[in-house]
Design a protein around this motif. Structure first.
Motif, PDB file in Angstrom:
ATOM      1  N   PHE B 153       0.841  -1.204   0.000  1.00  0.00           N
ATOM      2  CA  PHE B 153       0.000   0.000   0.000  1.00  0.00           C
ATOM      3  C   PHE B 153       0.876   1.254   0.000  1.00  0.00           C
ATOM      4  CE2 PHE B 153      -2.766   3.188   2.002  1.00  0.00           C
ATOM      5  CZ  PHE B 153      -3.867   3.099   1.156  1.00  0.00           C
ATOM      6  N   ALA B 154       1.913   1.236   0.823  1.00  0.00           N
ATOM      7  CA  ALA B 154       2.816   2.393   0.886  1.00  0.00           C
ATOM      8  C   ALA B 154       3.526   2.607  -0.451  1.00  0.00           C
ATOM      9  CB  ALA B 154       3.835   2.195   2.003  1.00  0.00           C
ATOM     10  N   LEU B 155       3.966   1.506  -1.065  1.00  0.00           N
ATOM     11  CA  LEU B 155       4.672   1.641  -2.337  1.00  0.00           C
ATOM     12  C   LEU B 155       3.737   2.069  -3.464  1.00  0.00           C
ATOM     13  CD1 LEU B 155       7.201  -1.331  -2.276  1.00  0.00           C
ATOM     14  CD2 LEU B 155       7.715   1.108  -2.331  1.00  0.00           C
ATOM     15  N   ALA B 156       2.447   1.777  -3.307  1.00  0.00           N
ATOM     16  CA  ALA B 156       1.486   2.251  -4.311  1.00  0.00           C
ATOM     17  C   ALA B 156       1.370   3.768  -4.260  1.00  0.00           C
ATOM     18  CB  ALA B 156       0.119   1.598  -4.079  1.00  0.00           C
ATOM     19  N   LEU B 157       1.503   4.332  -3.083  1.00  0.00           N
ATOM     20  CA  LEU B 157       1.341   5.778  -2.919  1.00  0.00           C
ATOM     21  C   LEU B 157       2.643   6.551  -3.065  1.00  0.00           C
ATOM     22  CD1 LEU B 157      -1.041   5.793   0.171  1.00  0.00           C
ATOM     23  CD2 LEU B 157      -1.670   6.159  -2.202  1.00  0.00           C
ATOM     24  N   TYR B 158       3.768   5.886  -2.865  1.00  0.00           N
ATOM     25  CA  TYR B 158       5.007   6.631  -2.690  1.00  0.00           C
ATOM     26  C   TYR B 158       5.472   7.438  -3.906  1.00  0.00           C
ATOM     27  CZ  TYR B 158       9.650   5.184  -4.417  1.00  0.00           C
ATOM     28  OH  TYR B 158      10.792   5.032  -5.142  1.00  0.00           O
ATOM     29  N   PRO B 159       5.150   7.011  -5.154  1.00  0.00           N
ATOM     30  CA  PRO B 159       5.553   7.877  -6.275  1.00  0.00           C
ATOM     31  C   PRO B 159       4.970   9.287  -6.174  1.00  0.00           C
ATOM     32  CG  PRO B 159       4.937   5.719  -7.099  1.00  0.00           C
ATOM     33  CD  PRO B 159       4.553   5.746  -5.647  1.00  0.00           C
TER      34      PRO B 159
END
Lengths: 203, 306
Positions: B153-159
């Protein structure tokens, strides 16, 4: 607490690039890159035209986007304010370059690291002024401690209306400008700019 | 007034590819979790999703290393903790953590499968290994799964966090950017699921997921379209955003927006899925076009307006 800064009076800049050359010589800056340069911006419509000379360099921001962006901690702030890059810790991910709204950082392939103006930290540590300040023939640059009310820069800043480049970026620059003709916003159009037309064809 | 040319972007094609592809493992993990909770065959899919996520994460890591001007110092992204306000520093560590968690999860799933196969005497295990004993233990496995989901979930948002800090991606500074990175990650994951379900032979036991994946794709496409609509409605008043909107609608990136995002990425897959609800070929086609559209949105968030 010392807060080193620079005040550039656009009334007296003549666009001679002595600052750029002095900086290049001081740091052996590679071809095509600049730590310090002068933007030439033309304004108006013929016959009511003018040209502004606007020296630009790293703004040594109080809220520096590059410092906050660097994932390896290679960018740090010296005690007296300037933001510097530790070459050994830079892995050239270029996030600092993407974050800087002033295009003040470049890659030095020979050094294998991102590079930028340091306010000549090696000179100021010995009581000297930055190379660009020393080289300026019109004295349009004043360097010193912005927090010392008796310093030349603080007195000149107090005596004149000053502004900064791209105040909307919210970076709190420590490079101030005296800009009576409101020229700075002209180089803010369409983001960061560079005058590639200044390169000659080599004939 | 002379308008001077803008400087070259510090980041090029490899970083653009990175920001597009990094959504896939996140979406796969979230979609696999959803399918596993609702369908028995989801456990089988989870195994393939884990392997694919692991491969893609290694690929994006390789992309970053290749892109660095000083790849020998890539490890600094993982070992330096003195600037955790840098989204890239956090993202690199998240990718490393997720890769490690995936390794543990894959090890557990494969062990389940071996044990289940030994118990049934079969070489094909259609349960994905779920339900058997594991050395990780019943308590540890949910923790690993939970951490995996959180990292995904975090990596989905991080960009969105990375690009919002740059001058070259103004669209990423808008209120809907994080939602679009999430919706496109989910679409990429669902599209990968659609391709796997449509392409896998029947003996792999994924056919039962055809209808759920189709429904998921349709729901995600609808949500994505709504997110895009409100993103567009929110982009008014700021000169840089106005310029970006003009670039997207009538400028250099108009073809990518109208053809890649609107037609190929949303309208085409929705039409195909609605017209042929039981066709696996239609599911594969819709998955391909959905992935193309989601990838295009992520690329445009990176590229437009710099």
């Amino acid at each position: 607490m010392t807060r080193l800064g620079m005040l550039i009076d656009l009334n007296t800049c003549i666009g001679c690039h002595a600052c750029s050359v002095a900086c290049k010589a001081e740091f052996d800056v590679p071809l095509g890159a600049f730590r310090d340069t002068v933007h030439y911006v033309e304004d108006g419509t013929y016959p009511q035209v003018t040209r502004h000379f606007i020296p630009v360099l790293c703004n040594q921001c109080t809220d520096a986007p590059c410092l906050n962006a660097c994932p390896t901690g290679a960018i740090t702030r010296l005690d007296d304010g300037p933001v510097v890059i530790e070459e050994g810790d830079c892995n050239l991910n270029r996030f600092c370059m993407s974050a800087c709204p002033y295009d003040a950082i470049y890659i030095d392939d020979d050094k294998g690291a991102a590079q930028k103006c340091t306010f000549c930290a090696h000179r100021t540590a010995n009581g000297q002024e930055p190379a660009c300040v020393t080289a300026c023939p019109t004295g349009c640059r004043v360097f010193g401690d912005l927090d010392d009310p008796d310093s030349a820069i603080a007195r000149k800043a107090a005596a004149n209306p000053t502004t900064v480049w791209k105040p909307e970026a919210g970076t709190s620059p420590n490079v101030l400008y005296i800009d009576p003709r409101n020229a700075l916003p002209l180089i803010a159009v369409n983001g960061v700019q560079v005058d590639t037309g200044a390169d000659l064809a080599g004939q | 007034m002379t308008v001077l040319p803008t400087v070259d972007r510090p980041w090029g094609a490899l970083v653009a590819a990175y920001f597009v592809i990094i959504g896939l493992p996140s979406g796969l993990a979230l979609v696999a979790w959803w399918l596993a909770r609702r369908h028995r065959a989801g456990a089988v899919f989870d195994r393939y999703a884990s392997w694919l996520s692991f491969a893609v994460l290694n690929l994006v890591g390789l992309l970053l290393v290749v892109d660095l001007g000083r790849p020998s110092r890539f490890f600094l992204m993982l070992t330096r903790f003195d600037n955790l306000s840098s989204p890239i520093a956090v993202g690199a560590k998240l990718i490393a953590v997720k890769t490690g968690l995936l390794l543990v999860a894959i090890w557990a799933v494969e062990r389940h499968r071996r044990l289940a196969a030994a118990a049934t005497g079969s070489t094909i295990v259609t349960t994905g290994g779920a339900g058997g004993p594991t050395r990780l233990g019943d308590a540890a496995e949910p923790v690993v799964r939970g951490l995996l989901l959180a990292a995904s979930f975090a990596l989905a948002l991080y960009p969105a966090a990375v690009l919002s800090r740059t001058w070259s991606s103004p669209l990423a500074q808008t209120s809907g950017a994080a939602l679009l990175f999430l919706s496109t990650a989910l679409l990429l994951g669902a599209a990968a699921a659609g391709l796997l379900v449509a392409a896998a032979p029947a003996r792999f036991g994924l056919a039962a997921l055809t209808a759920p994946v189709r429904s998921l794709l349709l729901v995600l496409l609808a949500g994505h379209a709504v997110a895009l609509l409100f993103q567009a409605l929110g982009m008014r008043g700021d000169p840089r955003l106005d310029a970006a909107v003009a670039d997207l609608t009538v400028g250099a990136h108009a073809w990518a927006w109208w053809a890649g995002v609107v037609a190929v990425g949303i309208a085409a897959p929705a039409a195909v899925l609605l017209a042929a609800p039981r066709s696996r070929v239609a599911l594969a086609a819709a998955a391909l076009t959905t992935a193309a559209g989601a990838g295009t949105v992520r690329y445009l968030l990176f590229a437009v307006g710099g």
